[in-house]
Design an enzyme around this catalytic site. Structure first.
Site, PDB file in Angstrom:
ATOM      1  N   GLU B 294      -7.747  47.764  71.794  1.00 52.15           N
ATOM      2  CA  GLU B 294      -6.504  47.110  72.230  1.00 52.15           C
ATOM      3  C   GLU B 294      -6.581  46.629  73.673  1.00 52.15           C
ATOM      4  OE1 GLU B 294      -3.550  50.125  71.209  1.00 52.15           O
ATOM      5  OE2 GLU B 294      -3.350  49.258  69.217  1.00 52.15           O
ATOM      6  N   ASP B 368      -2.579  53.809  61.914  1.00 52.39           N
ATOM      7  CA  ASP B 368      -1.910  54.153  63.170  1.00 52.39           C
ATOM      8  C   ASP B 368      -0.621  54.926  62.945  1.00 52.39           C
ATOM      9  OD1 ASP B 368      -1.299  54.296  65.834  1.00 52.39           O
ATOM     10  OD2 ASP B 368      -0.676  52.227  66.047  1.00 52.39           O
ATOM     11  N   GLU B 396       7.013  57.124  67.012  1.00 51.07           N
ATOM     12  CA  GLU B 396       6.792  55.675  67.139  1.00 51.07           C
ATOM     13  C   GLU B 396       7.129  54.942  65.848  1.00 51.07           C
ATOM     14  OE1 GLU B 396       2.791  54.672  68.277  1.00 51.07           O
ATOM     15  OE2 GLU B 396       3.167  52.513  68.205  1.00 51.07           O
TER      16      GLU B 396
END
Lengths: 701, 701
Positions: B294, B368, B396
């Site tokens: 990332e 993820d 998240e």
């Protein structure tokens, strides 16, 4: 003693929770240990009688019950009608209707037949009177001395929160936002109530909950219902809720092709949006606007004036008695302009062109909340337009959460400054409180220093700035010293000696900070990080976002020439002011470099040359933090140990940074002055390069 | 009762402070109201004897004193040697030296002559044993039943904080960072101690204090001294401190021309930097690294491998017994690749190439932290490289701070999954705990859900996830149910009926969430805001940062074909697993769309078509939140009112959002399926456009 076991159930136990974490602010209501005082209070307070059934009156009584109860250890019943026997407190709402806001907020405390009577024409006055009585009792003063009356000098006493929807706070140094936007409106944090109590206790009656760099989100129904949940809490403490608005919302939110304030569709959009706001929050206060400033959209995007923009919103708000608070904080990215002059240049000529429900909100100084600024020349120059005062409580330029700076002297310096607009005695305060120009609206705003930190303000001593702001918004004639003493007594200890020592630190703290940060009228060494000074900073997307723009150091000298030979900004003041400040001989030293480019070897009124005076200030400033440390150490036995340790740690950091910042300036300015630091001072233990490296740490991703 | 007046001095008074604000977590130590239990405990605990004088042993004794003291109302003295008479607790450090870390952490609790004896070869074992005893007593269990022994299955039981230097937290939903970087090291927040206590109480012995998207600041001397102040607190509770590092630090911080891990200058820089770290923090744990992921820099920037990068750091850390924890969370922006396969593809071939003090940390699933993912195919495929487990506690993808999702079932689902690497029974847990491949190092990390909010975790019920993570890192054989029950007893109430009701909510909460969020193996509808699902999102700078990349909805059907006809990611598993999952008939429904593109009208094992099953799941999921609400309402009388109201509010929000998210998916997918929502379900009350508008609110500046 019967209630003790019950209370014990609620003691939050943890190895560290016994400490005073600052959460209670100045509303500690510590148990009174002096038996004489307690006995006297116990005799007088056996009931609280209140016939008015409004939430606000109820909360006034509840606060008295809780506060006096905690101080005396006695449960005091709240009753509707005066009991036949015993003495107590009566909250008495006068029968008057249609009173002014100021009248509704005013109160009288008297003694009648042994009872303490708090009278007001409004329930907010009862609330403010109750807090005044509690303030009195928290200082263990005789009940008879509580007899008093008070009315606020300013109508709108407001906090401005620069809080973003994601929970961050622009220039916030005390954790994240108090407002939990993603949890609202379903979850209402009990802390909102304590926030409202704290504000009400010092007379604050309005709050703008979102950043002036405003997200359009806040005008969506989704967010308005969240705001309404906050307003529902605040309302019960006499606090109105306001929103900062995004001027381009008609485009971004409404899907219109323009946000031109003279466009009929745009006006219609705002009228409908405003109607929607009031349908959700019936007592909504109004809009705060930052327009055409630092990249924010505004009426000038369409060739319109600030007045055009403000009046459009005023029209939408008028049916609901809402107000527009339009900020005068504007400046263009013009390399040849003097940012000092920008607000005056853009606004003074608009005087008289604003609708009746518009307030123009002016920062205390012409630039941006520097540790010391002359008053903004706009004050006095818009007699037909209510000018509100904007102070900054959060310590953007005052050492964040690690420097102890009591701000009341900053506020007072501005409020007491004489503009000479209508001759001698035309103080800024007399303009802001409306007395000089008969403003129909008056407003004083403080950019809040609150956050989610347990202590509310990061630095526990910064609570005093919130407190002082509220007290001065209510009555700007109070002295910085009286407020400091009062705050210390309520918040830290009632013992006279430590209170005196703490008050002493507070009163000197701002001058000490100025000395090691920006003495003699220097300003704005912060650029990238806002955490480390970079006086050498000379590159930015805008000239007025560099540091060198402000100090103008060169081989000849230092300072910004704002006299007739320079930008002539001084001409924006009345001749009496201009005359005194335009002459470097008579210009007060604290303002010297604001207005003059002074040569390094010029002798100042202090008898020292500029360079030597700078050395003197920077060094004594940094050294004075050691004095603060000693002073604070001397009060240790009177202060909660955890709180004392916390502030001791911050003073350590303050000293370290004071030396660092001093070195940053001294070593940098020395490259121009080419003069030695006088031998009486220790030379910096680092080089300019090392200082820069230290700064760069705080600029890294 | 003599201490009562003293205690009263410290009661934090405010109108709202009587409430349980969640600060105490599972260490409430509520006073025991059952006189029989209290009498029994009082008889047994008249002293705490500890001869070891280490900080850790002292803190063990102090915790027992405070905890039992609060529960029984009795002050229990801490003594060095056993008194001649009376019964008490003895903390006994065995004479063994040079024990393994696991042995030092293990403990035995026994009864000897009426005394409770906690024995261990290490002071950390005494600390963990003390907390185990307190856990036992908080459940009001008979003292004899405390007899037990325990040893941790994992050596490094860690929290990873994604906290940034400015105080924000990446994917944090509970306020700002606990670490006050600008105040450290001079000011040390007492809360750091409570953080350490909480971790130690559940066996956590390591913490990475900064975000894996790491600032190089943390490797400067300025910041290392801040970190050292934290380490100084944590150390006293057996917790080692670790840092995430910025791989390019040799360039950005050291001024070198490269950060190539094979460059001698770079290696030297890391060795010297590591030496500096240990000179400031002698018991420093090691480095956590996110590299070439990332946008973060890494060894591949120089054509080197992950092993090259890790080994360079390992070399620098080895002299100090520090470890490198190298994350396997990598994926390239390749439109033709399957992100699912990336970690395996990049890492499996590096097995055996890592230095001895390197752990490769693998997220539980291949993508993820989705609400439900199959286990990562890397587990089992690196027998020569210690693989650590990375779970995410912060929600998240699990509804942030407004959805109640108990995560232990997620953790257990992964840990209990059978990889078949060495035949049946080769669970992921047996890989991570080192037993399958004889790993010399074992590690389990949880991405922390803590923040500055008073309740630590935003949603008070999310405390259970922190708790469950610690308990499972210690002993992964514990059941999700047992941990839930234990947590509820310690944290909420000891009454059996409400505990059962709450445990019931907790155990069902994850499946309920999956049903209204990503049923049947859907994933990752979050893109821009991470606060609102956007399954329609089809544009981004990378294909794998869109939503359509994951669900692959089209006119034929839905789901990502990862069989041999598709990306063939399934081939990364052992044949036993591949076989079961590659066949849509035998693939478990919860994983179906992870591996198969299923046509809208295909009949599933449930008897419903895909479309009908989706409708069924989304609707029953959202509807089940009403069940959660009812269940929670039923325990009201047993729960602190403020806490109860808080969770009630969050459940309201959860229900509102569940319907919103259901509608977002249903209305969007309907544009492909062209099928009606079965008549038994109420049609969405909004259009797809309206849903999108609602999402856009949360995407506005």
């Amino acid at each position: 003693m019967k209630t003790l076991p019950l209370l014990l159930l609620f003691i939050a136990f943890s190895l560290t929770s016994a400490a005073d974490d600052g959460y209670r602010l100045w509303l500690r209501y510590e148990r009174i240990t002096d038996p004489a005082v307690r006995t006297a209070y116990n005799k007088t307070f056996s009931f609280i009688a209140v016939s008015d059934t409004s939430d606000i009156s109820h909360n006034a009584a509840k606060e008295l019950q809780a506060g006096i109860g905690a101080m005396t250890g006695k449960h005091i019943p709240i009753v509707k009608t005066m009991p036949k026997s015993g003495r107590g407190i009566r909250l008495s709402l006068s029968g008057a209707t249609d009173v002014t806001a100021v009248k509704a907020d005013s109160y009288v405390i008297s003694l009648e037949g042994g009872n303490v009577v708090i009278k007001s024409a409004g329930n907010t006055g009862l609330l403010y009177g109750s807090f005044a009585l509690l303030r009195h009792l928290q200082q263990h003063l005789p009940i008879e001395k509580a007899v008093s009356q008070s009315k606020p000098k300013i109508q709108l006493r407001m906090l401005n929160h620069w809080d973003n929807p994601e929970g961050t706070i622009e220039r916030g140094y005390a954790g994240s936002s108090l407002w939990k936007w993603y949890e609202l409106p379903e979850t209402v944090d009990p802390r909102y109530t304590d926030y409202a109590r704290a504000n009400a206790s010092i007379g604050i009656n309005g709050t703008v909950v979102n950043n002036v760099n405003a997200s359009a989100r806040f005008l969506t129904a989704e967010y308005l219902h969240k705001v309404a949940a906050l307003a529902g809490v605040f309302r019960k403490y006499g606090i109105k809720t306001y929103l900062s608005i995004h001027f381009a919302a008609p485009k971004t939110l409404g899907g219109l092709k323009t946000s031109d304030p003279l466009d009929p569709e745009v006006r219609k959009w705002w009228m409908e949006k405003t109607k929607e706001v009031y349908s959700i929050i019936p007592d909504f206060g109004g809009f705060l606007v930052k327009a055409n400033s630092e990249g924010e959209p505004g009426p000038q995007d369409y060739g319109r004036t600030h007045a055009d923009g403000a009046n459009m919103l005023a029209e939408a708000l008028a049916p609901f008695n809402g107000v527009v608070i339009w900020r005068a904080f504007v400046y263009k990215a013009d390399p040849n302009a003097d940012r000092f002059k920008a607000a005056y240049d853009e606004f003074a000529s608009l005087d008289g062109k604003f609708a009746k429900n518009v307030i123009v909100q002016v920062k205390n100084g012409p630039i941006d909340f520097q540790p010391r600024e002359p008053f903004s020349p706009l004050f006095g120059n818009m007699p037909k337009t209510p000018l509100g005062m904007e102070f900054q409580l959060t310590q953007e330029y005052l050492g964040f959460a690690t420097h102890w700076v009591y701000e009341a002297p900053i506020f007072k310096e501005c409020l007491d400054a004489d503009t000479y607009v209508k001759g001698k005695g035309s103080t800024v305060a007399s303009i802001v409180d409306g007395s000089l120009h008969n403003y129909p609206l008056t407003c004083m705003a403080g950019v809040a220093n609150t956050g989610s930190d347990r202590s509310w303000t990061g630095h526990p001593m910064a609570q005093a700035n919130w407190y002082a702001f509220g007290r001065l918004a209510w009555d700007h004639t109070l002295s910085a010293q009286a407020i400091a003493r009062e705050w210390a007594q309520l918040t830290l200890t009632t013992q006279p000696k430590p209170v005196a020592a703490i008050t002493d630190i507070m009163l000197r703290s701002r001058d000490i900070y100025v000395d090691y940060n920006t003495p003699l009228g220097l300003s704005r060494p912060w650029t990238g990080a806002h955490y480390a000074p970079e006086p050498w900073q000379n590159r930015s997307s805008r000239p007025d976002w560099t540091a060198i723009y402000y100090h103008r150091a060169d081989s000849l000298g230092l300072g910004f020439d704002r006299t007739a030979t320079g930008s002539n900004a001084l001409q924006q003041y009345r001749p009496e002011v201009t005359r005194a400040w335009a002459n470097p001989e008579t210009c007060p030293l604290p303002y010297l470099l604001w207005f003059h480019h002074i040569s390094w070897s010029q002798k100042l009124s202090s008898g020292r040359t500029l360079w030597d005076e700078l050395c003197h200030r920077f060094y004594t400033g940094a050294e004075s933090v050691v004095w603060m440390q000693k002073q604070w150490a001397s009060v240790q036995s009177s202060i909660d140990p955890t709180l004392h340790a916390d502030v001791t740690g911050r003073l350590l950091k303050q000293h370290k940074e004071a030396i660092w910042w001093r070195d940053a300036w001294m070593l940098y300015l020395q490259t121009f002055s080419k003069q030695a630091i006088p031998a009486i001072y220790r030379r910096p233990e680092r080089t300019l390069e090392e200082v820069k490296e230290g700064v760069n740490v705080y600029l890294m991703r």
